[in-house]
Design a protein around this motif. Structure first.
Motif, PDB file in Angstrom:
ATOM      1  N   HIS A 260       0.872  -1.179   0.000  1.00 55.29           N
ATOM      2  CA  HIS A 260       0.000   0.000   0.000  1.00 55.29           C
ATOM      3  C   HIS A 260       0.908   1.228   0.000  1.00 55.29           C
ATOM      4  CE1 HIS A 260      -3.171  -2.836   0.997  1.00 55.29           C
ATOM      5  NE2 HIS A 260      -2.429  -3.259   2.005  1.00 55.29           N
ATOM      6  N   LYS A 261       1.026   1.866  -1.132  1.00 51.65           N
ATOM      7  CA  LYS A 261       2.074   2.862  -1.362  1.00 51.65           C
ATOM      8  C   LYS A 261       2.005   4.053  -0.429  1.00 51.65           C
ATOM      9  CE  LYS A 261       4.285   5.385  -5.153  1.00 51.65           C
ATOM     10  NZ  LYS A 261       4.264   5.657  -6.613  1.00 51.65           N
ATOM     11  N   TRP A 262       0.798   4.510  -0.074  1.00 52.91           N
ATOM     12  CA  TRP A 262       0.681   5.798   0.585  1.00 52.91           C
ATOM     13  C   TRP A 262       0.297   5.735   2.057  1.00 52.91           C
ATOM     14  CZ3 TRP A 262       2.768   9.824  -1.550  1.00 52.91           C
ATOM     15  CH2 TRP A 262       2.932   9.849  -2.946  1.00 52.91           C
ATOM     16  N   ASN A 263      -0.153   4.601   2.573  1.00 44.70           N
ATOM     17  CA  ASN A 263      -0.646   4.548   3.957  1.00 44.70           C
ATOM     18  C   ASN A 263       0.398   5.005   4.970  1.00 44.70           C
ATOM     19  OD1 ASN A 263      -2.918   3.534   2.793  1.00 44.70           O
ATOM     20  ND2 ASN A 263      -2.766   1.477   3.635  1.00 44.70           N
ATOM     21  N   LEU A 264       1.587   4.426   4.879  1.00 43.84           N
ATOM     22  CA  LEU A 264       2.647   4.769   5.828  1.00 43.84           C
ATOM     23  C   LEU A 264       3.101   6.210   5.646  1.00 43.84           C
ATOM     24  CD1 LEU A 264       4.644   3.917   8.031  1.00 43.84           C
ATOM     25  CD2 LEU A 264       6.195   3.146   6.213  1.00 43.84           C
ATOM     26  N   ILE A 265       3.182   6.666   4.411  1.00 48.35           N
ATOM     27  CA  ILE A 265       3.666   8.016   4.138  1.00 48.35           C
ATOM     28  C   ILE A 265       2.715   9.059   4.712  1.00 48.35           C
ATOM     29  CG2 ILE A 265       4.344   9.638   2.344  1.00 48.35           C
ATOM     30  CD1 ILE A 265       6.139   7.132   2.751  1.00 48.35           C
ATOM     31  N   VAL A 306       2.016  18.131   3.290  1.00 50.06           N
ATOM     32  CA  VAL A 306       2.121  18.247   1.834  1.00 50.06           C
ATOM     33  C   VAL A 306       3.578  18.114   1.391  1.00 50.06           C
ATOM     34  CG1 VAL A 306       1.843  19.824  -0.118  1.00 50.06           C
ATOM     35  CG2 VAL A 306       0.024  19.620   1.576  1.00 50.06           C
ATOM     36  N   GLY A 307       4.496  18.692   2.174  1.00 55.80           N
ATOM     37  CA  GLY A 307       5.912  18.606   1.834  1.00 55.80           C
ATOM     38  C   GLY A 307       6.423  17.177   1.836  1.00 55.80           C
ATOM     39  N   ILE A 308       6.044  16.407   2.848  1.00 52.22           N
ATOM     40  CA  ILE A 308       6.487  15.010   2.929  1.00 52.22           C
ATOM     41  C   ILE A 308       5.905  14.201   1.776  1.00 52.22           C
ATOM     42  CG2 ILE A 308       6.293  12.887   4.283  1.00 52.22           C
ATOM     43  CD1 ILE A 308       6.554  14.592   6.790  1.00 52.22           C
ATOM     44  N   VAL A 309       4.624  14.414   1.476  1.00 55.60           N
ATOM     45  CA  VAL A 309       3.984  13.686   0.376  1.00 55.60           C
ATOM     46  C   VAL A 309       4.632  14.057  -0.959  1.00 55.60           C
ATOM     47  CG1 VAL A 309       1.853  13.425  -0.934  1.00 55.60           C
ATOM     48  CG2 VAL A 309       1.795  13.359   1.558  1.00 55.60           C
ATOM     49  N   LEU A 310       4.883  15.355  -1.190  1.00 54.32           N
ATOM     50  CA  LEU A 310       5.524  15.784  -2.429  1.00 54.32           C
ATOM     51  C   LEU A 310       6.941  15.233  -2.535  1.00 54.32           C
ATOM     52  CD1 LEU A 310       5.577  17.464  -5.013  1.00 54.32           C
ATOM     53  CD2 LEU A 310       6.296  19.437  -3.637  1.00 54.32           C
ATOM     54  N   GLY A 311       7.690  15.309  -1.427  1.00 54.80           N
ATOM     55  CA  GLY A 311       9.048  14.782  -1.442  1.00 54.80           C
ATOM     56  C   GLY A 311       9.073  13.292  -1.752  1.00 54.80           C
ATOM     57  N   TYR A 312       8.137  12.552  -1.173  1.00 54.54           N
ATOM     58  CA  TYR A 312       8.082  11.116  -1.439  1.00 54.54           C
ATOM     59  C   TYR A 312       7.696  10.840  -2.889  1.00 54.54           C
ATOM     60  CZ  TYR A 312       6.743   6.217  -1.066  1.00 54.54           C
ATOM     61  OH  TYR A 312       6.653   4.864  -1.258  1.00 54.54           O
ATOM     62  N   PHE A 313       6.750  11.605  -3.393  1.00 52.13           N
ATOM     63  CA  PHE A 313       6.313  11.436  -4.784  1.00 52.13           C
ATOM     64  C   PHE A 313       7.471  11.645  -5.754  1.00 52.13           C
ATOM     65  CE2 PHE A 313       4.739  13.387  -8.725  1.00 52.13           C
ATOM     66  CZ  PHE A 313       3.912  12.370  -9.198  1.00 52.13           C
ATOM     67  N   LEU A 314       8.309  12.653  -5.490  1.00 52.14           N
ATOM     68  CA  LEU A 314       9.401  12.975  -6.400  1.00 52.14           C
ATOM     69  C   LEU A 314      10.609  12.054  -6.238  1.00 52.14           C
ATOM     70  CD1 LEU A 314       9.374  16.884  -6.208  1.00 52.14           C
ATOM     71  CD2 LEU A 314       8.588  15.463  -8.107  1.00 52.14           C
ATOM     72  N   PHE A 315      10.910  11.646  -4.996  1.00 53.02           N
ATOM     73  CA  PHE A 315      12.181  10.983  -4.735  1.00 53.02           C
ATOM     74  C   PHE A 315      12.079   9.514  -4.353  1.00 53.02           C
ATOM     75  CE2 PHE A 315      13.085  15.492  -3.909  1.00 53.02           C
ATOM     76  CZ  PHE A 315      14.186  15.664  -4.733  1.00 53.02           C
ATOM     77  N   ALA A 316      10.864   8.970  -4.206  1.00 54.17           N
ATOM     78  CA  ALA A 316      10.728   7.583  -3.750  1.00 54.17           C
ATOM     79  C   ALA A 316      11.432   6.603  -4.677  1.00 54.17           C
ATOM     80  CB  ALA A 316       9.247   7.220  -3.614  1.00 54.17           C
ATOM     81  N   GLU A 317      11.153   6.705  -5.957  1.00 59.13           N
ATOM     82  CA  GLU A 317      11.777   5.794  -6.912  1.00 59.13           C
ATOM     83  C   GLU A 317      13.232   6.171  -7.166  1.00 59.13           C
ATOM     84  OE1 GLU A 317      11.116   4.151 -11.502  1.00 59.13           O
ATOM     85  OE2 GLU A 317       9.639   5.483 -10.572  1.00 59.13           O
ATOM     86  N   PHE A 318      13.518   7.450  -7.233  1.00 61.66           N
ATOM     87  CA  PHE A 318      14.880   7.911  -7.522  1.00 61.66           C
ATOM     88  C   PHE A 318      15.863   7.442  -6.453  1.00 61.66           C
ATOM     89  CE2 PHE A 318      18.217  11.219  -7.431  1.00 61.66           C
ATOM     90  CZ  PHE A 318      18.648  11.140  -8.740  1.00 61.66           C
ATOM     91  N   LEU A 319      15.438   7.478  -5.183  1.00 63.69           N
ATOM     92  CA  LEU A 319      16.300   7.069  -4.077  1.00 63.69           C
ATOM     93  C   LEU A 319      16.098   5.608  -3.681  1.00 63.69           C
ATOM     94  CD1 LEU A 319      16.097  10.221  -1.749  1.00 63.69           C
ATOM     95  CD2 LEU A 319      17.890   9.623  -3.380  1.00 63.69           C
ATOM     96  N   GLY A 320      15.155   4.940  -4.322  1.00 66.37           N
ATOM     97  CA  GLY A 320      14.907   3.537  -3.972  1.00 66.37           C
ATOM     98  C   GLY A 320      14.430   3.374  -2.543  1.00 66.37           C
ATOM     99  N   ILE A 321      13.492   4.221  -2.128  1.00 65.72           N
ATOM    100  CA  ILE A 321      13.042   4.184  -0.728  1.00 65.72           C
ATOM    101  C   ILE A 321      12.271   2.905  -0.449  1.00 65.72           C
ATOM    102  CG2 ILE A 321      11.648   5.358   1.012  1.00 65.72           C
ATOM    103  CD1 ILE A 321      12.274   7.975  -0.385  1.00 65.72           C
ATOM    104  N   PHE A 322      11.251   2.617  -1.269  1.00 60.74           N
ATOM    105  CA  PHE A 322      10.497   1.373  -1.127  1.00 60.74           C
ATOM    106  C   PHE A 322      10.298   0.769  -2.516  1.00 60.74           C
ATOM    107  CE2 PHE A 322       8.732   3.917   2.487  1.00 60.74           C
ATOM    108  CZ  PHE A 322       9.342   3.184   3.494  1.00 60.74           C
ATOM    109  N   ARG A 323      10.448  -0.526  -2.609  1.00 59.61           N
ATOM    110  CA  ARG A 323      10.190  -1.229  -3.864  1.00 59.61           C
ATOM    111  C   ARG A 323       8.841  -1.922  -3.785  1.00 59.61           C
ATOM    112  NH1 ARG A 323      11.180  -6.638  -2.773  1.00 59.61           N
ATOM    113  NH2 ARG A 323      12.612  -7.071  -1.065  1.00 59.61           N
TER     114      ARG A 323
END
Length: 325
Positions: A260-265, A306-323
């Motif tokens: 579930h991509k967004w619950n924890l975020i 909003v900042g945390i959600v935006l940051g995760y949206f932009l950098f989640a895949e780029f930084l490999g935060i969660f697969r």
């Protein structure tokens, strides 16, 4: 899969992480020490919002890379995919500091009368200049590492860098009178937050073009560390029994970002916003002004979330935060 000896990456990860600590200390000092706060032209939004989220993003990215450099691997070398994620994290940390310092310089150029006639102002300018020099030197050391690695950095999207230039232009001409109203102040803080994330993302993805690949995420990093600790401290394995409790298993599954991509975020965003508001309330006291309470709610719950959600949206895949699982 190619691997690289971990030692130089451990060293640079420590250096970049220490830089983010210095950066955090500078941000806090420039706002809270009266001598500097009264002459600080970047203590107000949108510049302050750039710095606030710049501190958070740089610290997170540097800490993530530090963990990835220090965690145990199957061999004593770092696999190439994990190394790329490590370098991206270091780059994001350095770029978020750089974007913030450039925003600070824009504010100092725009409002020279606030600091140029005061000795404290030149101290502030010296701190900004010193951080810029230190960030440049560390960035050069990281560059020396990157150029000797077998990575293909083709297909760079150079037009994205225009977003950074546009952001600087906005900071240079942003109407300060918007801060005179509550809604204007909230909007201005949002502008600063968006500038930080978009500028850093644009520059980082220009340097390291994003491409699909297999990687180990944060859970894998911590699992590797946990197994190492577990092998030395046998009693820790007893904690695993808690994970077998049915309601905890259900909760962990619901919060698992691989499923579930967004619950924890969203939960992290609300927790961070609430914690910052609680700290502010404890330090400043509970305000009887309804408008001030609404402003605090908007800033800490709204803007932080909003900042945390935006940051995760932009950098989640780029930084490999969660697969994905």
């Amino acid at each position: 899969m190619r691997t690289q000896t971990a030692r130089p990456f451990k060293t640079i990860s420590f250096v970049v992480f220490l830089l983010t600590v210095f950066f955090l200390a500078f941000f806090d000092t420039s706002k809270n020490i009266p001598l500097l706060a009264v002459i600080n032209p970047f203590a107000d939004d949108p510049y302050d919002a750039v710095g606030s989220f710049g501190v958070q993003l740089s610290f997170f990215a540097a800490l993530l890379s530090l963990i990835r450099a220090l965690r145990p691997y199957a061999t004593k070398e770092i696999p190439s995919n994990q190394l790329l994620l490590f370098l991206r994290g270091e780059t994001v940390a350095l770029l978020s500091i750089t974007v913030t310092l450039i925003a600070d310089i824009v504010a100092m150029i725009r409002y020279p009368w606030m600091w140029m006639n005061s000795p404290a102002g030149w101290i502030l300018a010296g701190l900004v200049g010193g951080l810029i020099l230190l960030t440049t030197l560390i960035s050069f050391q990281l560059y020396r590492i990157v150029v000797h690695l077998p990575f293909s950095l083709a297909n760079r999207s150079w037009p994205r860098a225009i977003l950074f230039l546009l952001s600087i232009f906005i900071l240079a001409v942003y109407p300060a009178d918007l801060l005179e109203s509550i809604l204007g102040g909230i909007f201005t803080a949002l502008v600063g937050m968006i500038i930080l994330f978009i500028s850093t993302w644009a520059l980082a993805t220009t340097i390291f073009p994003q491409a699909e690949m297999q990687f180990e995420d944060i859970f894998d990093d911590f699992a590797s560390i946990y197994l190492k600790i577990k092998s030395r401290l046998k009693f820790i394995s007893r904690l695993e029994n808690f994970a077998k409790i049915s309601w905890l298993r259900t909760l962990f599954s619901w919060l698992n970002p691989r499923k579930h991509k967004w619950n924890l975020i969203v939960l992290i965003a609300l927790t961070m916003g609430g914690s910052l508001m609680l700290v502010e309330t404890i330090s400043e006291g509970i305000s009887t002004d309804t408008n001030m309470v609404l402003l605090l709610l908007a800033i800490f719950l709204g803007i932080e979330g909003v900042g945390i959600v935006l940051g995760y949206f932009l950098f989640a895949e780029f930084l490999g935060i969660f697969r994905e699982e």
